[in-house]
Scaffold this motif. Structure first.
Motif, PDB file in Angstrom:
ATOM      1  N   GLN A 178       0.824  -1.202   0.000  1.00 34.58           N
ATOM      2  CA  GLN A 178       0.000   0.000   0.000  1.00 34.58           C
ATOM      3  C   GLN A 178       0.860   1.255   0.000  1.00 34.58           C
ATOM      4  N   GLN A 179       1.989   1.210   0.735  1.00 28.97           N
ATOM      5  CA  GLN A 179       2.919   2.343   0.709  1.00 28.97           C
ATOM      6  C   GLN A 179       3.489   2.540  -0.690  1.00 28.97           C
ATOM      7  N   MET A 180       3.762   1.439  -1.384  1.00 26.55           N
ATOM      8  CA  MET A 180       4.251   1.517  -2.760  1.00 26.55           C
ATOM      9  C   MET A 180       3.225   2.216  -3.655  1.00 26.55           C
ATOM     10  N   VAL A 181       1.952   1.799  -3.527  1.00 27.04           N
ATOM     11  CA  VAL A 181       0.887   2.398  -4.333  1.00 27.04           C
ATOM     12  C   VAL A 181       0.743   3.887  -4.006  1.00 27.04           C
ATOM     13  N   ASN A 182       0.862   4.224  -2.727  1.00 25.00           N
ATOM     14  CA  ASN A 182       0.771   5.627  -2.318  1.00 25.00           C
ATOM     15  C   ASN A 182       1.851   6.463  -3.006  1.00 25.00           C
ATOM     16  N   GLU A 183       3.059   5.892  -3.123  1.00 24.79           N
ATOM     17  CA  GLU A 183       4.147   6.612  -3.792  1.00 24.79           C
ATOM     18  C   GLU A 183       3.849   6.794  -5.278  1.00 24.79           C
ATOM     19  N   MET A 184       3.301   5.759  -5.922  1.00 27.05           N
ATOM     20  CA  MET A 184       2.953   5.880  -7.339  1.00 27.05           C
ATOM     21  C   MET A 184       1.917   6.984  -7.550  1.00 27.05           C
ATOM     22  N   LEU A 185       0.888   6.994  -6.712  1.00 24.70           N
ATOM     23  CA  LEU A 185      -0.165   7.994  -6.850  1.00 24.70           C
ATOM     24  C   LEU A 185       0.348   9.385  -6.491  1.00 24.70           C
ATOM     25  N   TYR A 186       1.250   9.441  -5.523  1.00 18.47           N
ATOM     26  CA  TYR A 186       1.833  10.748  -5.154  1.00 18.47           C
ATOM     27  C   TYR A 186       2.579  11.348  -6.350  1.00 18.47           C
ATOM     28  N   ILE A 187       3.423  10.527  -6.987  1.00 18.01           N
ATOM     29  CA  ILE A 187       4.177  11.000  -8.147  1.00 18.01           C
ATOM     30  C   ILE A 187       3.223  11.453  -9.247  1.00 18.01           C
ATOM     31  N   THR A 188       2.202  10.643  -9.498  1.00 12.80           N
ATOM     32  CA  THR A 188       1.227  10.958 -10.554  1.00 12.80           C
ATOM     33  C   THR A 188       0.511  12.277 -10.291  1.00 12.80           C
ATOM     34  N   GLN A 189       0.218  12.554  -9.026  1.00  8.61           N
ATOM     35  CA  GLN A 189      -0.566  13.734  -8.671  1.00  8.61           C
ATOM     36  C   GLN A 189       0.280  14.967  -8.364  1.00  8.61           C
ATOM     37  N   HIS A 190       1.611  14.840  -8.426  1.00  5.78           N
ATOM     38  CA  HIS A 190       2.490  15.966  -8.082  1.00  5.78           C
ATOM     39  C   HIS A 190       3.530  16.214  -9.170  1.00  5.78           C
ATOM     40  N   SER A 191       3.091  16.187 -10.411  1.00  6.54           N
ATOM     41  CA  SER A 191       4.025  16.375 -11.524  1.00  6.54           C
ATOM     42  C   SER A 191       4.651  17.775 -11.529  1.00  6.54           C
ATOM     43  N   GLN A 192       4.061  18.713 -10.790  1.00  6.42           N
ATOM     44  CA  GLN A 192       4.594  20.076 -10.757  1.00  6.42           C
ATOM     45  C   GLN A 192       5.797  20.209  -9.826  1.00  6.42           C
ATOM     46  N   GLU A 193       6.076  19.187  -9.013  1.00  4.99           N
ATOM     47  CA  GLU A 193       7.208  19.257  -8.088  1.00  4.99           C
ATOM     48  C   GLU A 193       8.532  19.172  -8.847  1.00  4.99           C
ATOM     49  N   SER A 194       9.620  19.520  -8.175  1.00  6.03           N
ATOM     50  CA  SER A 194      10.931  19.556  -8.824  1.00  6.03           C
ATOM     51  C   SER A 194      11.398  18.138  -9.172  1.00  6.03           C
ATOM     52  N   PRO A 195      12.291  17.994 -10.164  1.00  2.00           N
ATOM     53  CA  PRO A 195      12.818  16.671 -10.509  1.00  2.00           C
ATOM     54  C   PRO A 195      13.434  15.943  -9.323  1.00  2.00           C
ATOM     55  N   PHE A 196      14.177  16.651  -8.467  1.00  3.18           N
ATOM     56  CA  PHE A 196      14.795  15.989  -7.313  1.00  3.18           C
ATOM     57  C   PHE A 196      13.736  15.453  -6.356  1.00  3.18           C
ATOM     58  N   HIS A 197      12.674  16.200  -6.190  1.00  2.00           N
ATOM     59  CA  HIS A 197      11.578  15.759  -5.309  1.00  2.00           C
ATOM     60  C   HIS A 197      10.959  14.469  -5.848  1.00  2.00           C
ATOM     61  N   LEU A 198      10.685  14.435  -7.146  1.00  2.00           N
ATOM     62  CA  LEU A 198      10.056  13.259  -7.740  1.00  2.00           C
ATOM     63  C   LEU A 198      11.001  12.061  -7.763  1.00  2.00           C
ATOM     64  N   ILE A 199      12.284  12.300  -7.988  1.00  2.00           N
ATOM     65  CA  ILE A 199      13.250  11.198  -7.971  1.00  2.00           C
ATOM     66  C   ILE A 199      13.326  10.589  -6.571  1.00  2.00           C
ATOM     67  N   GLY A 200      13.213  11.430  -5.548  1.00  5.21           N
ATOM     68  CA  GLY A 200      13.194  10.914  -4.178  1.00  5.21           C
ATOM     69  C   GLY A 200      12.039   9.947  -3.966  1.00  5.21           C
TER      70      GLY A 200
END
Length: 284
Positions: free
Chosen positions: A128-150
């Motif tokens: 579930q934590q894995m899925v949360n990370e996938m959805l977080y990335i999908t919903q936060h495309s405006q964040e910086s590249p370093f943030h998304l890579i984290g």
């Protein structure tokens, strides 16, 4: 609300692990993709519904898999596959496409391969934590590249820890040493006229054996990786400086501007000049 979210990652300058595109979709009944091959690793997690994956195994044989909610599937680089949503209970899934030096090793750690591409979580809470990370990335495309890579790193950590049949990788210390030496040599000398023979000689290995262990470990041939590394550095210079195309080619090991432009276009699909025009105005 739209039934699909899709984003392309704005930076290709991450060598160990890079993010390419990601999204979410509530598929229409019988919605299908393929047959086609991807360039990078592409993971889908099925949130609800069900569907079918047809993918080539390591012997190039097509195998059919039925994938339901709570499971996922990995598509490997250059693997021909087709996936289709069920006509009565179509799947809703999130996906993430990634690649890099560590990708092949991570797949081995997770126990996911072309012969075993279906993700079946062993630990539901970590999944579930894995899925949360996938959805977080999908919903936060405006964040910086370093943030998304984290968050990509967190996704991969949860993926490897939650899968049903993890493989504990037995490290080959000498092989790891040679690869680290090779990568260090490339990092320090990519701007010079170096060859695969030069890298192998620096490691004290013959070219054939060096090429084999490098490809087995990194997932690319030494020549492919050297070109990829140089083009990544060229992209940084195109975006962040006003150096001429010829000067940038020289800075990444190409004395001939035509050869540099050809290699760059083979990697990115556009000329250095067009790539600079498209990317130089982006925020860092």
């Amino acid at each position: 609300m739209s039934n699909v979210l899709f984003s392309i990652f704005p930076s290709e300058n991450f060598i160990d692990l890079g993010l390419y595109q990601y999204g979410w979709e509530q598929c229409d009944p019988a919605h299908s993709f393929g047959p086609a091959a991807r360039t990078h690793y592409l993971f889908h997690y099925v949130i609800s519904g069900t569907g079918t994956l047809i993918a080539q195994n390591s012997k190039k044989e097509s195998v059919e898999y039925h994938v339901k909610s709570g499971q996922g599937f990995m598509i490997f680089p250059h693997q021909i596959c087709t996936y289709t949503a069920d006509p009565d209970l179509p799947w809703e899934y999130a996906w993430i496409e990634f690649d890099g030096l560590k990708a092949k090793e991570i797949m081995e750690m997770a126990g996911i391969s072309q012969d075993s591409p279906i993700y079946k979580p062993r630990y539901k809470d970590i999944s579930q934590q894995m899925v949360n990370e996938m959805l977080y990335i999908t919903q936060h495309s405006q964040e910086s590249p370093f943030h998304l890579i984290g968050h990509l790193f967190l996704f991969l950590d949860y993926l490897t820890r939650s899968h049903s049949s993890p493989i504990v990788k037995q490290g080959n210390r000498m092989r790891d040493f040679y690869i680290k030496e090779a990568l260090s040599f490339i990092e320090q000398n990519f701007q010079n006229d170096i060859s695969v023979e030069d890298i192998a000689a620096f490691c004290g290995l013959n070219r054939s054996y060096f090429g084999k262990i490098f490809h087995d470990t990194v997932g690319k041939s030494p020549q492919e990786f050297l070109i990829s590394y140089r083009m990544s550095k060229a992209g940084e210079l195109l975006k962040l400086t006003s150096l001429s195309i010829g000067d940038i080619g020289n800075a990444v090991g190409y004395s001939n501007q035509l050869h540099f432009s050809r290699a760059f276009k083979n990697t990115y699909g556009v000329s250095p000049r067009a790539w600079r025009y498209e990317h130089q105005g982006e925020e860092n």
